[in-house]
Design a protein around this motif. Structure first.
Motif, short mmCIF file in Angstrom:
data_model
loop_
_atom_site.label_atom_id
_atom_site.label_comp_id
_atom_site.label_asym_id
_atom_site.label_seq_id
_atom_site.Cartn_x
_atom_site.Cartn_y
_atom_site.Cartn_z
N THR B 246 40.54 -26.72 25.10
CA THR B 246 40.13 -27.04 23.81
C THR B 246 40.90 -28.08 23.12
O THR B 246 42.29 -27.90 23.17
CB THR B 246 40.36 -25.66 22.97
OG1 THR B 246 39.46 -24.86 23.24
CG2 THR B 246 39.67 -26.14 21.43
N MET B 247 40.28 -29.16 22.52
CA MET B 247 41.33 -30.42 22.06
C MET B 247 41.72 -29.72 20.62
O MET B 247 40.95 -29.08 19.64
CB MET B 247 40.40 -31.46 22.06
CG MET B 247 40.07 -31.92 23.19
SD MET B 247 41.71 -32.79 24.05
CE MET B 247 42.04 -31.46 25.30
N PRO B 248 42.99 -30.34 20.32
CA PRO B 248 43.50 -30.13 18.91
C PRO B 248 42.48 -30.66 17.66
O PRO B 248 42.04 -31.63 18.05
CB PRO B 248 45.01 -30.72 18.94
CG PRO B 248 44.87 -31.48 20.00
CD PRO B 248 43.89 -31.25 21.11
N GLY B 249 42.63 -30.04 16.69
CA GLY B 249 41.88 -30.34 15.57
C GLY B 249 42.44 -30.14 14.26
O GLY B 249 43.30 -29.34 14.21
N VAL B 250 41.38 -30.46 13.17
CA VAL B 250 41.83 -29.96 12.04
C VAL B 250 40.75 -28.76 11.55
O VAL B 250 39.81 -28.87 11.65
CB VAL B 250 41.72 -31.01 10.91
CG1 VAL B 250 41.65 -30.58 9.49
CG2 VAL B 250 42.62 -32.32 11.18
N SER B 251 41.50 -27.79 11.12
CA SER B 251 40.64 -26.65 10.74
C SER B 251 40.31 -26.73 9.28
O SER B 251 41.27 -26.81 8.38
CB SER B 251 41.25 -25.32 11.29
OG SER B 251 40.69 -24.23 10.57
N ALA B 252 38.90 -26.74 9.11
CA ALA B 252 38.80 -26.81 7.36
C ALA B 252 37.70 -26.15 7.25
O ALA B 252 36.65 -26.20 7.86
CB ALA B 252 38.68 -28.33 6.92
N THR B 253 37.40 -25.58 5.85
CA THR B 253 36.03 -25.12 5.44
C THR B 253 35.20 -26.08 4.86
O THR B 253 35.93 -27.19 4.41
CB THR B 253 36.39 -23.94 4.41
OG1 THR B 253 36.84 -24.60 3.06
CG2 THR B 253 37.27 -22.74 4.85
N VAL B 254 33.99 -25.86 4.49
CA VAL B 254 33.29 -26.69 3.78
C VAL B 254 33.80 -26.81 2.43
O VAL B 254 33.74 -28.25 2.07
CB VAL B 254 31.89 -25.99 3.62
CG1 VAL B 254 31.00 -26.94 2.82
CG2 VAL B 254 31.28 -26.18 5.10
N ALA B 255 34.43 -26.11 1.81
CA ALA B 255 35.06 -26.09 0.44
C ALA B 255 35.85 -27.25 0.53
O ALA B 255 36.33 -28.17 -0.31
CB ALA B 255 35.41 -24.85 -0.22
#
Lengths: 322, 322
Positions: B246-255
């Protein structure tokens, strides 16, 4: 109900045929017909109140799957496979039989409007690969270390997707290593686990290619047939998204196998086991896990043998008159 | 080194071509040629010191894979895929493109004696399915809840088996959802994650089919290209048996996405987001996980975007002149 058995001439397949005919039941309903296919023509049993078709068929050939389901069996037992050692030695054959034939079967079912059989697929512990925890849960990552395990894991994935889409009602059973496997050794790398019991009981030498400390997960032929018939009768809505399950087994080391043999047949039998370390076999066996948490399967009513002694006793009762 | 890009006309493919040509490098070596294939003919770039072939090709047609590798590329980027929504809507197309074409490619490589390229395969977070832990490790069970995820998981399994057998040197990258995806929406169910940023920044309305609380895992197009070029240069013996990461990413909600948009472009932009709950999209998105432990990829040098604000800023810099 009409049942189709793919791999019906094999060791488990033949016993499954006997169990269905003896009980006159499949999937909790009366047995009304049988289609039995294998690479060699299976023996047609007597006593089925309905049509019996027993034929040779290569399911990896396009069109064979369509012919296999032409009687619209309500229950399909898919046992046909190339075993681990052979799939590792013959790359093309393994993928053709273990993956392509499985997909051909699933596609043939999909092509028939309104047809939605129950499919019982035999998978394998080889879907798991190292590193392992001491006890492997059902939700452990599928990380096969052999081509055979890869093909079975891919079969499990196809099964889950086709079942999710409502194309059929599917369940995958990861069978423990069958022990004591009767008859001649096959090309499975696990063959010695049976050989060191079967051969000495018949007064013959057996080769042991791995150390005594190797631990493995076993079911008798009778327990394996029990898993299959139980699965065919199970309400599969109880599975949820977990479509393939590790079947309960007996965890035993080679040393524990040998002690069970000693209790059943004495030192003379044990003396027939000849230690011949084999690196190639050891490399495959090392990639297999040893013990499992099979609570999910137990909760669904799948039953293991009572002990390794019970496994040995069952073989003796069947082949050596008790 | 000669590089082959399958899916070279796609959003990531085009950027990968640009990156290889701009740096003049692939896999840590000088770029000496390019083969660019896609269902529509990719644009042939200028400035490659060697042969460039840019052609339309359907890799799910037998023979196409053999033609694709006729220049014996040392590095193969396999980005060609049917996206999630389309694979769910069109069962046959999804399996043909996402599974069969991948296998044809691997088989074409296997058929050539002594040829052992590096294969960088783009996989997906869709290989995972619920129930999820809060944070998903690399060794979490592959239990896809969509046909797309099933096809990608099967691709990962094939990749691992072929790589284990030494047929090629392979790595699978589970890309985060690309955001902000430029251009028109495609058929990916995840399209709205980009749409709610892209459309308002262009002064247009965007539809939001899911609640604000939905959390997801993102990478910018530039980060995705970075993963691919980094993988091509990586010593893959460092992967061990874990061939897909799994590649690193930014975790974000729609909000959180919406607040990043507000910080970059104000309330007027945010006002262009129209809430239109869509059960079909929600059902697919619910099956996707939200956050991952990507320590393994980070240890291997793969780098995520700094924040969701950075992701928005990158899109603005490219498409709205900063």
């Amino acid at each position: 109900m009409h049942a189709l058995i793919l791999g019906a001439a094999g060791m488990i397949g033949r016993r499954l045929v006997d169990a269905l005919v003896d009980t006159g039941q499949v999937g909790g309903q009366p047995l009304t017909g049988l289609t039995l296919l294998d690479v060699v023509a299976p023996t047609a049993p007597e006593g089925v109140p309905g049509p019996v078709r027993a034929e040779a068929a290569d399911l990896s050939v396009p069109g064979a799957a369509e012919a296999a389901i032409r009687d619209r069996p309500e229950v399909i037992f898919h046992l046909a496979a190339v075993v681990s050692g052979e799939a590792e030695a013959n790359f093309d054959l393994g993928y053709r039989v273990n993956l392509d034939a499985t997909r051909f079967l699933f596609e043939a079912i999909r092509a028939i409007e309104g047809y939605r059989p129950k499919v019982v697929f035999t998978s394998s512990l080889a879907v798991f690969g190292p590193p392992f925890p001491a006890v492997i849960p059902d939700d452990y990552i599928l990380r096969p270390a052999t081509s055979y395990g890869t093909q079975k894991a891919m079969g499990e994935m196809l099964l889950a997707d086709y079942a999710r889409r409502g194309i059929f009602d599917g369940i995958g059973l990861r069978l423990p290593t069958i022990c004591v496997r009767p008859g001649k050794p096959n090309k499975a790398a696990s063959g010695f686990f049976s050989g060191i019991i079967r051969e000495p009981l018949a007064g013959q030498e057996a080769r042991l290619p791995v150390p005594d400390t190797v631990r493995h997960w076993f079911a008798s032929p009778a327990a394996a047939v029990g898993f299959l018939t139980h699965a065919a009768a199970l309400d599969l809505t109880r599975l949820g998204t977990r479509r393939s399950l590790t079947m309960p087994g007996v965890s035993a080391t080679v040393a524990e196998e040998i002690e069970a043999l000693r209790r059943a047949a004495g030192d003379k039998a044990v003396a027939l086991i000849r230690r011949e370390p084999d690196e190639a076999v050891m490399r495959i066996v090392e990639t297999w896990p040893a013990a499992f948490d099979t609570q999910a399967a137990t909760d669904l009513g799948f039953q293991a043998d009572a002990s390794f002694d019970a496994i040995v006793a069952q073989h003796i009762a069947e082949f050596h008159g008790g």
